[in-house]
Design a protein around this motif. Structure first.
Motif, PDB file in Angstrom:
ATOM      1  N   LEU A 173      54.785  46.081  33.213  1.00  8.74           N
ATOM      2  CA  LEU A 173      55.300  45.197  32.170  1.00  8.74           C
ATOM      3  C   LEU A 173      54.243  44.642  31.226  1.00  8.74           C
ATOM      4  O   LEU A 173      54.530  44.403  30.054  1.00  8.74           O
ATOM      5  CB  LEU A 173      56.031  44.007  32.819  1.00  8.74           C
ATOM      6  N   CYS A 174      53.053  44.398  31.724  1.00 11.15           N
ATOM      7  CA  CYS A 174      52.112  43.534  30.994  1.00 11.15           C
ATOM      8  C   CYS A 174      51.202  44.311  30.053  1.00 11.15           C
ATOM      9  O   CYS A 174      50.733  45.405  30.365  1.00 11.15           O
ATOM     10  CB  CYS A 174      51.264  42.734  31.987  1.00 11.15           C
ATOM     11  N   ASP A 175      50.955  43.693  28.900  1.00 15.01           N
ATOM     12  CA  ASP A 175      50.005  44.233  27.938  1.00 15.01           C
ATOM     13  C   ASP A 175      48.587  43.758  28.259  1.00 15.01           C
ATOM     14  O   ASP A 175      47.620  44.491  28.067  1.00 15.01           O
ATOM     15  CB  ASP A 175      50.386  43.764  26.526  1.00 15.01           C
ATOM     16  N   THR A 176      48.476  42.521  28.727  1.00 13.71           N
ATOM     17  CA  THR A 176      47.192  41.903  29.030  1.00 13.71           C
ATOM     18  C   THR A 176      47.285  41.243  30.397  1.00 13.71           C
ATOM     19  O   THR A 176      48.366  40.794  30.802  1.00 13.71           O
ATOM     20  CB  THR A 176      46.829  40.845  27.970  1.00 13.71           C
ATOM     21  N   ILE A 177      46.164  41.190  31.119  1.00 16.95           N
ATOM     22  CA  ILE A 177      46.151  40.600  32.457  1.00 16.95           C
ATOM     23  C   ILE A 177      45.035  39.576  32.538  1.00 16.95           C
ATOM     24  O   ILE A 177      43.888  39.857  32.178  1.00 16.95           O
ATOM     25  CB  ILE A 177      45.948  41.675  33.543  1.00 16.95           C
ATOM     26  N   THR A 178      45.377  38.376  32.995  1.00 16.34           N
ATOM     27  CA  THR A 178      44.388  37.335  33.277  1.00 16.34           C
ATOM     28  C   THR A 178      44.336  37.104  34.777  1.00 16.34           C
ATOM     29  O   THR A 178      45.376  36.937  35.426  1.00 16.34           O
ATOM     30  CB  THR A 178      44.749  36.026  32.558  1.00 16.34           C
ATOM     31  N   VAL A 179      43.132  37.093  35.329  1.00 16.12           N
ATOM     32  CA  VAL A 179      42.937  36.875  36.767  1.00 16.12           C
ATOM     33  C   VAL A 179      42.362  35.482  36.980  1.00 16.12           C
ATOM     34  O   VAL A 179      41.357  35.113  36.372  1.00 16.12           O
ATOM     35  CB  VAL A 179      41.980  37.922  37.369  1.00 16.12           C
ATOM     36  N   LEU A 180      43.027  34.687  37.828  1.00 13.67           N
ATOM     37  CA  LEU A 180      42.518  33.388  38.248  1.00 13.67           C
ATOM     38  C   LEU A 180      42.063  33.483  39.698  1.00 13.67           C
ATOM     39  O   LEU A 180      42.682  34.166  40.515  1.00 13.67           O
ATOM     40  CB  LEU A 180      43.588  32.302  38.126  1.00 13.67           C
ATOM     41  N   LYS A 181      40.998  32.755  40.002  1.00 15.06           N
ATOM     42  CA  LYS A 181      40.486  32.717  41.378  1.00 15.06           C
ATOM     43  C   LYS A 181      39.892  31.339  41.613  1.00 15.06           C
ATOM     44  O   LYS A 181      39.014  30.904  40.870  1.00 15.06           O
ATOM     45  CB  LYS A 181      39.423  33.800  41.570  1.00 15.06           C
ATOM     46  N   ASP A 182      40.418  30.654  42.615  1.00 18.70           N
ATOM     47  CA  ASP A 182      39.938  29.316  42.952  1.00 18.70           C
ATOM     48  C   ASP A 182      39.969  28.384  41.739  1.00 18.70           C
ATOM     49  O   ASP A 182      39.069  27.570  41.534  1.00 18.70           O
ATOM     50  CB  ASP A 182      38.523  29.373  43.526  1.00 18.70           C
ATOM     51  N   ARG A 206      39.601  29.066  38.617  1.00 17.24           N
ATOM     52  CA  ARG A 206      38.792  29.487  37.471  1.00 17.24           C
ATOM     53  C   ARG A 206      39.269  30.841  36.958  1.00 17.24           C
ATOM     54  O   ARG A 206      39.799  31.651  37.712  1.00 17.24           O
ATOM     55  CB  ARG A 206      37.309  29.586  37.869  1.00 17.24           C
ATOM     56  N   GLN A 207      39.029  31.065  35.677  1.00 18.11           N
ATOM     57  CA  GLN A 207      39.396  32.322  35.063  1.00 18.11           C
ATOM     58  C   GLN A 207      38.310  33.357  35.328  1.00 18.11           C
ATOM     59  O   GLN A 207      37.151  33.167  34.966  1.00 18.11           O
ATOM     60  CB  GLN A 207      39.575  32.114  33.559  1.00 18.11           C
ATOM     61  N   VAL A 208      38.686  34.460  35.984  1.00 20.01           N
ATOM     62  CA  VAL A 208      37.736  35.518  36.292  1.00 20.01           C
ATOM     63  C   VAL A 208      37.587  36.456  35.101  1.00 20.01           C
ATOM     64  O   VAL A 208      36.482  36.807  34.691  1.00 20.01           O
ATOM     65  CB  VAL A 208      38.175  36.303  37.544  1.00 20.01           C
ATOM     66  N   THR A 209      38.715  36.873  34.539  1.00 14.61           N
ATOM     67  CA  THR A 209      38.681  37.792  33.404  1.00 14.61           C
ATOM     68  C   THR A 209      40.026  37.814  32.713  1.00 14.61           C
ATOM     69  O   THR A 209      41.055  37.448  33.307  1.00 14.61           O
ATOM     70  CB  THR A 209      38.318  39.224  33.858  1.00 14.61           C
ATOM     71  N   THR A 210      40.035  38.232  31.458  1.00  9.99           N
ATOM     72  CA  THR A 210      41.245  38.584  30.724  1.00  9.99           C
ATOM     73  C   THR A 210      40.970  39.911  30.048  1.00  9.99           C
ATOM     74  O   THR A 210      40.027  40.021  29.255  1.00  9.99           O
ATOM     75  CB  THR A 210      41.613  37.528  29.679  1.00  9.99           C
ATOM     76  N   GLN A 211      41.764  40.935  30.382  1.00 13.09           N
ATOM     77  CA  GLN A 211      41.538  42.273  29.851  1.00 13.09           C
ATOM     78  C   GLN A 211      42.868  42.948  29.535  1.00 13.09           C
ATOM     79  O   GLN A 211      43.899  42.635  30.164  1.00 13.09           O
ATOM     80  CB  GLN A 211      40.783  43.138  30.862  1.00 13.09           C
ATOM     81  N   PRO A 212      42.855  43.900  28.605  1.00 13.30           N
ATOM     82  CA  PRO A 212      44.052  44.717  28.405  1.00 13.30           C
ATOM     83  C   PRO A 212      44.399  45.451  29.698  1.00 13.30           C
ATOM     84  O   PRO A 212      43.511  45.911  30.424  1.00 13.30           O
ATOM     85  CB  PRO A 212      43.624  45.695  27.307  1.00 13.30           C
ATOM     86  N   ASP A 243      44.470  49.728  39.614  1.00  7.57           N
ATOM     87  CA  ASP A 243      44.894  48.975  40.803  1.00  7.57           C
ATOM     88  C   ASP A 243      43.714  48.453  41.610  1.00  7.57           C
ATOM     89  O   ASP A 243      43.642  47.276  41.955  1.00  7.57           O
ATOM     90  CB  ASP A 243      45.760  49.870  41.706  1.00  7.57           C
ATOM     91  N   GLY A 244      42.772  49.353  41.902  1.00  9.37           N
ATOM     92  CA  GLY A 244      41.645  48.965  42.743  1.00  9.37           C
ATOM     93  C   GLY A 244      40.780  47.892  42.111  1.00  9.37           C
ATOM     94  O   GLY A 244      40.328  46.965  42.783  1.00  9.37           O
ATOM     95  N   GLU A 245      40.538  47.999  40.794  1.00 12.93           N
ATOM     96  CA  GLU A 245      39.713  47.016  40.115  1.00 12.93           C
ATOM     97  C   GLU A 245      40.392  45.651  40.098  1.00 12.93           C
ATOM     98  O   GLU A 245      39.732  44.614  40.279  1.00 12.93           O
ATOM     99  CB  GLU A 245      39.424  47.488  38.683  1.00 12.93           C
ATOM    100  N   LEU A 246      41.700  45.643  39.877  1.00 16.03           N
ATOM    101  CA  LEU A 246      42.414  44.366  39.847  1.00 16.03           C
ATOM    102  C   LEU A 246      42.377  43.697  41.211  1.00 16.03           C
ATOM    103  O   LEU A 246      42.158  42.481  41.318  1.00 16.03           O
ATOM    104  CB  LEU A 246      43.863  44.583  39.392  1.00 16.03           C
ATOM    105  N   VAL A 247      42.562  44.469  42.264  1.00 15.81           N
ATOM    106  CA  VAL A 247      42.472  43.916  43.617  1.00 15.81           C
ATOM    107  C   VAL A 247      41.079  43.344  43.857  1.00 15.81           C
ATOM    108  O   VAL A 247      40.914  42.259  44.413  1.00 15.81           O
ATOM    109  CB  VAL A 247      42.817  44.990  44.671  1.00 15.81           C
ATOM    110  N   ARG A 248      40.052  44.078  43.413  1.00 12.78           N
ATOM    111  CA  ARG A 248      38.675  43.606  43.612  1.00 12.78           C
ATOM    112  C   ARG A 248      38.428  42.284  42.892  1.00 12.78           C
ATOM    113  O   ARG A 248      37.752  41.389  43.416  1.00 12.78           O
ATOM    114  CB  ARG A 248      37.685  44.651  43.103  1.00 12.78           C
ATOM    115  N   LEU A 249      38.975  42.138  41.692  1.00 15.75           N
ATOM    116  CA  LEU A 249      38.789  40.907  40.932  1.00 15.75           C
ATOM    117  C   LEU A 249      39.492  39.721  41.582  1.00 15.75           C
ATOM    118  O   LEU A 249      39.078  38.577  41.432  1.00 15.75           O
ATOM    119  CB  LEU A 249      39.317  41.090  39.502  1.00 15.75           C
ATOM    120  N   MET A 250      40.583  39.989  42.294  1.00 16.36           N
ATOM    121  CA  MET A 250      41.358  38.918  42.906  1.00 16.36           C
ATOM    122  C   MET A 250      40.746  38.408  44.200  1.00 16.36           C
ATOM    123  O   MET A 250      41.093  37.319  44.661  1.00 16.36           O
ATOM    124  CB  MET A 250      42.796  39.401  43.182  1.00 16.36           C
ATOM    125  N   VAL A 251      39.873  39.182  44.835  1.00 17.40           N
ATOM    126  CA  VAL A 251      39.331  38.818  46.143  1.00 17.40           C
ATOM    127  C   VAL A 251      37.824  38.681  46.057  1.00 17.40           C
ATOM    128  O   VAL A 251      37.246  38.658  44.993  1.00 17.40           O
ATOM    129  CB  VAL A 251      39.727  39.848  47.212  1.00 17.40           C
TER     130      VAL A 251
END
Length: 539
Positions: A238-247, A249-255, A261-269
């Motif tokens: 669904l998403c055009d852009t993804i923002t990752v929050l962790k604790d 704080r904003q980790v990243t915002t990327q198209p 899949d693997g990179e997004l999981v890595r950013l979340m943990v």
């Protein structure tokens, strides 16, 4: 990797459609324009920082995915935008103008509507009455029922909804249809921005496609969507852009196209497990099976096989809605098993109620201590004795003599044993919950989010208690949404997905490996080999 898009009406399907009647907010902006700008937003509760320095840009016609582990700050950010909470620092701009909402109605009038995970509907009212609740169109001082129904039917038609009438009673609708009513409410405010918090958590797989279609139709009109979900396949679909929050704080915002899949999981943990989690007490031995499930199911969970042995702590992980709580409730007789076999110490049982489960040697610490764990207006001592009095009245006198010692060992901090539980801190309330169950001398303890909402010191005390129980030969099955807690406390980790056990992992497994099983993301060489996300979306 490319991600298949859900089948939907083409963009522009709603182009030129009449706008529904609403509060008079501005119409959706031209596609691509910035409609929401968040800069440096921070928020703390009782000295605990839950958001810090968060920046967002949301464009008209865009779906922005907001992801992160439980406790990352996603819901807090959404509630700030909805006017439920106010920021401690930073700014929020709508259409280039700074805003600060002190009430959700203000956000709605400004064109920002939120669809929360928990529905806010009146089941005995019609769809039309729910959509226009509190702002019903009037004619000569009376509610114009005909116009309200007509506008609601037009709104549903604009969203591409068939078979749902403005006159339907909401209580008779399916969960998916009630979700549609919530979205229709949001759209009826002439929303420029709609925030959705886990909108598919209660939906079956075949019902999710309807939500996809609605979102595509809204974005085609220039409506911006802020989309929160744990389900990665939805985020990529669904998403055009993804923002990752962790604790917080904003980790990243990327198209979305620049992530896989693997990179997004890595950013979340990525948090390491520290010595904060105690290991097994010296001398603890894993013994014979105390609880076994064979092909167990009840409509909420299906085909579950597991073994819990004396002296071990088994963690049960999975995303929200994966069936973790439902599995514990099935074992404990809240929603009894309808198929399969349950063995307690080698003896087949089929608890039809929690009382029967308790008599069979089970205990269950529920995830909401205030709603289902305690009698808040009763004393500490009465709460500690409550289960024994109700299920084992013959043990009451013995339990009364032992209760003060149990409460003392748990280090419950209170002025006296006759103090009402409602006046204790969250950590002390949770210790009283544990004291209720220890008095029953259980063989198997089921724990659902045992450290939710308590401070660090109380958490460590509960971790030590769990290890002591295991050393005494009790089997512990612990559900937690905090991956470090699951990994740090578990001798084995079971992972659930879609009501089934997705796999088992050894102690010390990485957060990434747990999330791969929980989400169905394809693992690298030598890992789980679970179905790929792409295949699940295609299916």
């Amino acid at each position: 990797m490319p991600h298949p898009q859900p089948t939907s009406a083409p963009h522009g399907a709603l182009a030129g459609a009449p706008a529904p009647q609403g509060s008079g907010a501005a119409a959706p902006a031209e596609t691509g324009a910035v409609v929401l700008r968040v800069r440096g937003v921070g928020k703390s509760f009782v000295g605990h920082q839950v958001l810090q320095g968060v920046d967002l840009d949301l464009h008209a016609g865009e779906v922005l995915g907001l992801v992160g582990e439980n406790g990352a700050g996603k819901s807090t950010l959404m509630k700030i935008l909805a006017g439920v909470h106010q920021t401690d620092e930073g700014t929020v701009e709508l259409g280039g103008e700074a805003v600060s909402f002190s009430h959700p109605v203000q956000a709605q009038h400004a064109g920002l509507s939120t669809v929360f995970q928990e529905f806010n509907l009146l089941p005995d009212r019609s769809v039309a009455e729910n959509v226009y609740l509190g702002r019903e169109p009037r004619r000569r001082g009376l509610v114009d029922v005909a116009r309200m129904r007509r506008d609601t039917d037009q709104l549903l038609a604009d969203l591409g909804i068939e078979g749902l009438s403005a006159e339907c009673r909401v209580g008779s609708l399916s969960v998916a249809e009630q979700q549609v009513v919530e979205i229709a409410k949001a759209v009826s405010h002439d929303a420029r921005i709609i925030s959705m918090d886990e909108p598919t958590a209660a939906l079956a797989e075949h019902e999710v496609a309807l939500l996809y279609t609605i979102i595509r139709r809204l974005t085609a009109r220039g409506v911006a969507i802020l989309y929160v979900s744990h389900r990665l396949k939805e985020i990529f679909a669904l998403c055009d852009t993804i923002t990752v929050l962790k604790d917080g704080r904003q980790v990243t915002t990327q198209p979305a196209t620049e992530l896989d899949d693997g990179e997004l999981v890595r950013l979340m943990v990525g948090r390491s497990v520290s010595s904060f989690f105690p290991g097994p007490v010296e001398g603890t031995e894993v013994g014979a099976p105390l609880l076994e499930l064979r092909d167990a199911g009840n409509g909420y969970v299906d085909g579950v096989d597991l073994v819990l042995r004396a002296g071990e702590v088994v963690g049960l992980s999975g995303l929200q809605g994966s069936g973790r709580t439902e599995l514990l409730e099935a074992v404990f007789g809240v929603t009894p098993l309808t198929r399969g076999t349950l063995l307690i110490e080698g003896r087949e049982v089929r608890p039809r109620s929690p009382r029967a489960a308790i008599r069979a040697g089970l205990a269950m610490v529920t995830e909401d201590r205030k709603a289902t764990g305690l009698a808040l207006n009763q004393s500490i001592l009465d709460n500690a004795l409550g289960v024994v009095r109700a299920v084992f009245p013959g043990r009451s006198s013995t339990a009364r003599r032992e209760a003060p010692g149990i409460l003392s060992n748990l280090e419950v901090s209170a002025r006296a044993m006759d103090q009402e539980v409602q006046f204790l801190s969250g950590g002390n309330q949770q210790k009283v919950v544990l004291a209720r169950w220890l008095g029953t001398k259980p063989r198997v303890v089921l724990m659902d989010e045992p450290t939710r909402g308590i401070d660090v010191g109380a958490k460590h005390s509960i971790y030590e208690l769990i290890r002591v129980l295991a050393a005494e030969g009790v089997a512990v099955l612990m559900v937690s949404s905090e991956l470090p807690e699951v990994i740090g406390m578990s001798d084995r980790i079971l992972v659930m997905r879609d009501g089934r056990l997705a796999g088992e992992l050894p102690a010390g497994s990485s957060e990434e490996t747990v999330l791969q099983l929980a989400t169905g993301v394809t693992a690298g060489a030598g890992t789980t080999g679970s179905p790929s996300l792409e295949k699940e979306v295609a299916r």
